[in-house]
Design a protein around this motif. Structure first.
Motif, PDB file in Angstrom:
ATOM      1  N   LYS A   6      11.699  -7.409   5.554  1.00 14.42           N
ATOM      2  CA  LYS A   6      11.677  -6.071   5.407  1.00 14.42           C
ATOM      3  C   LYS A   6      10.974  -5.975   4.105  1.00 14.42           C
ATOM      4  CE  LYS A   6      14.507  -1.920   5.403  1.00 14.42           C
ATOM      5  NZ  LYS A   6      15.755  -1.257   6.053  1.00 14.42           N
ATOM      6  N   ILE A   7      11.550  -6.661   2.833  1.00 14.03           N
ATOM      7  CA  ILE A   7      10.932  -6.399   1.747  1.00 14.03           C
ATOM      8  C   ILE A   7       9.472  -6.751   1.681  1.00 14.03           C
ATOM      9  CG2 ILE A   7      10.973  -7.517  -0.645  1.00 14.03           C
ATOM     10  CD1 ILE A   7      14.065  -7.672  -0.271  1.00 14.03           C
ATOM     11  N   THR A   8       9.150  -7.884   2.432  1.00 14.49           N
ATOM     12  CA  THR A   8       7.730  -8.100   2.560  1.00 14.49           C
ATOM     13  C   THR A   8       6.982  -6.971   3.164  1.00 14.49           C
ATOM     14  OG1 THR A   8       8.394 -10.584   2.698  1.00 14.49           O
ATOM     15  CG2 THR A   8       6.306 -10.126   3.079  1.00 14.49           C
ATOM     16  N   ARG A   9       7.499  -6.457   4.217  1.00 12.82           N
ATOM     17  CA  ARG A   9       6.632  -5.399   4.805  1.00 12.82           C
ATOM     18  C   ARG A   9       6.776  -4.175   4.039  1.00 12.82           C
ATOM     19  NH1 ARG A   9       9.006  -3.577  10.630  1.00 12.82           N
ATOM     20  NH2 ARG A   9       7.468  -1.925  10.220  1.00 12.82           N
ATOM     21  N   ILE A  10       7.706  -3.896   3.279  1.00 12.79           N
ATOM     22  CA  ILE A  10       7.804  -2.831   2.326  1.00 12.79           C
ATOM     23  C   ILE A  10       6.646  -2.866   1.364  1.00 12.79           C
ATOM     24  CG2 ILE A  10       8.961  -1.437   0.486  1.00 12.79           C
ATOM     25  CD1 ILE A  10      11.458  -2.266   1.949  1.00 12.79           C
ATOM     26  N   LEU A  11       6.409  -3.989   0.846  1.00 16.77           N
ATOM     27  CA  LEU A  11       5.398  -4.279  -0.263  1.00 16.77           C
ATOM     28  C   LEU A  11       3.919  -4.275   0.250  1.00 16.77           C
ATOM     29  CD1 LEU A  11       7.275  -6.746  -2.442  1.00 16.77           C
ATOM     30  CD2 LEU A  11       7.066  -4.583  -2.908  1.00 16.77           C
ATOM     31  N   ARG A  12       3.866  -4.853   1.618  1.00 16.88           N
ATOM     32  CA  ARG A  12       2.693  -4.445   2.073  1.00 16.88           C
ATOM     33  C   ARG A  12       2.120  -3.249   2.270  1.00 16.88           C
ATOM     34  NH1 ARG A  12       3.161  -7.665   7.090  1.00 16.88           N
ATOM     35  NH2 ARG A  12       3.991  -9.428   5.851  1.00 16.88           N
ATOM     36  N   SER A  13       2.947  -2.333   2.908  1.00 16.39           N
ATOM     37  CA  SER A  13       2.739  -1.000   2.969  1.00 16.39           C
ATOM     38  C   SER A  13       2.536  -0.307   1.766  1.00 16.39           C
ATOM     39  CB  SER A  13       3.992  -0.427   3.762  1.00 16.39           C
ATOM     40  OG  SER A  13       4.133  -0.973   5.043  1.00 16.39           O
ATOM     41  N   LEU A  14       3.154  -0.659   0.710  1.00 15.78           N
ATOM     42  CA  LEU A  14       3.006   0.180  -0.543  1.00 15.78           C
ATOM     43  C   LEU A  14       1.700  -0.485  -1.177  1.00 15.78           C
ATOM     44  CD1 LEU A  14       6.524  -0.051  -2.412  1.00 15.78           C
ATOM     45  CD2 LEU A  14       5.455   1.740  -1.081  1.00 15.78           C
ATOM     46  N   TYR A  15       1.379  -1.648  -0.924  1.00 14.89           N
ATOM     47  CA  TYR A  15      -0.122  -1.955  -1.261  1.00 14.89           C
ATOM     48  C   TYR A  15      -1.151  -1.297  -0.714  1.00 14.89           C
ATOM     49  CZ  TYR A  15      -4.111  -5.015  -1.578  1.00 14.89           C
ATOM     50  OH  TYR A  15      -5.491  -5.415  -1.810  1.00 14.89           O
ATOM     51  N   LYS A  16      -1.026  -1.000   0.822  1.00 16.69           N
ATOM     52  CA  LYS A  16      -1.884  -0.431   1.410  1.00 16.69           C
ATOM     53  C   LYS A  16      -2.110   1.129   0.776  1.00 16.69           C
ATOM     54  CE  LYS A  16      -2.120  -2.733   5.570  1.00 16.69           C
ATOM     55  NZ  LYS A  16      -0.936  -2.671   6.721  1.00 16.69           N
ATOM     56  N   ALA A  17      -0.728   1.755   0.408  1.00 19.88           N
ATOM     57  CA  ALA A  17      -0.856   3.314   0.011  1.00 19.88           C
ATOM     58  C   ALA A  17      -1.446   3.436  -1.444  1.00 19.88           C
ATOM     59  CB  ALA A  17       0.706   3.802   0.320  1.00 19.88           C
TER      60      ALA A  17
END
Ligand code: SF4
Length: 227
Positions: A6-17
């Motif tokens: 979940k943390i990895t997915r959160i960070l990936r999404s924040l990177y994209k945003a």
């Protein structure tokens, strides 16, 4: 989904945003302490200029230590609570000098994580957030400083329990977030808290973490989107 995924997915999404977080540029630990003292109960907009005004006016922490508290307070007045902060700054500097024989915390570099955290926390006026900021930003040690944004967003995302204190959140997130991702998580979640997941009215409808978030306003926004 387990927490690490979940943390990895959160960070990936924040990177994209929001894009890549700036690389860690290690700061002087004494600077970091003073910066954090000045940031208490105010925003960066007020505390950062106060920090640079202090550096410009006195040119060294030795001079700040010797200066009159009222003079320090007048230089840092934009950070608010100037008298209290000026007094606290002098006390912290005096304690570092008493322990180290000079105003330097370079010795912490060679200490283990627990020892260096214990050292900092035993200085009056240094709480868990200040200690964690010094350890992360000055020594690149894997500790999570928890500010108001991280505390709020982590709860909304269901990473930590709602009834956790900020001190417990600091321990829980330090243990939960993979060591190599702590710095990125810290900056990414703060950015998200400032721009999107605001305290009073989070922009859930525009949030890149929407699908991963269990915060109850989600259903409110979903209902509103259908209208
Ligand atoms: S969906 Fe809303 S509450 Fe959840 S992280 Fe995004 S902005 Fe915050």
């Amino acid at each position: 989904m387990d927490l690490t995924s979940k943390i990895t997915r959160i960070l990936r999404s924040l990177y994209k945003a929001y894009g890549r977080v700036p690389a860690l540029k290690r700061s002087d630990p004494v600077d970091e302490i003073i910066r954090t003292v000045l940031s208490q109960n105010t925003s960066d907009k007020n505390s950062v200029p106060a920090f640079y005004a202090l550096k410009r006016s006195f040119r060294s922490w030795e001079r700040v230590l010797k200066a009159d508290t009222g003079k320090i307070a007048s230089v840092i007045k934009h950070a608010g609570l100037a008298n209290i902060k000026a007094q606290r700054i002098k006390e912290v500097l005096a304690e570092i000098k008493r322990r180290e024989g000079m105003i330097s915390l370079a010795r912490l570099e060679g200490m283990g994580l627990e020892e260096s955290e214990g050292y900092l926390r035993s200085i009056k006026g240094i709480g868990p957030k200040t200690a964690a900021c010094v350890l992360l930003f000055s020594f690149a040690k894997p500790v999570m400083p928890v500010d108001t944004h991280i505390f709020r967003v982590s709860k909304r995302l269901g990473l930590i329990d709602n009834d956790l204190t900020i001190e417990d959140a600091h321990k829980a997130l330090t243990a939960m977030v993979p060591k190599g991702l702590i710095y990125r998580f810290h900056l990414g979640i703060i950015e998200h808290g400032r721009r999107t997941c605001k305290a009073a009215r989070p922009s859930c409808e525009a949030c890149v973490l929407y699908e991963m978030c269990g915060f109850k306003l989600k259903s409110f926004y979903r209902k509103n989107r259908r209208q």
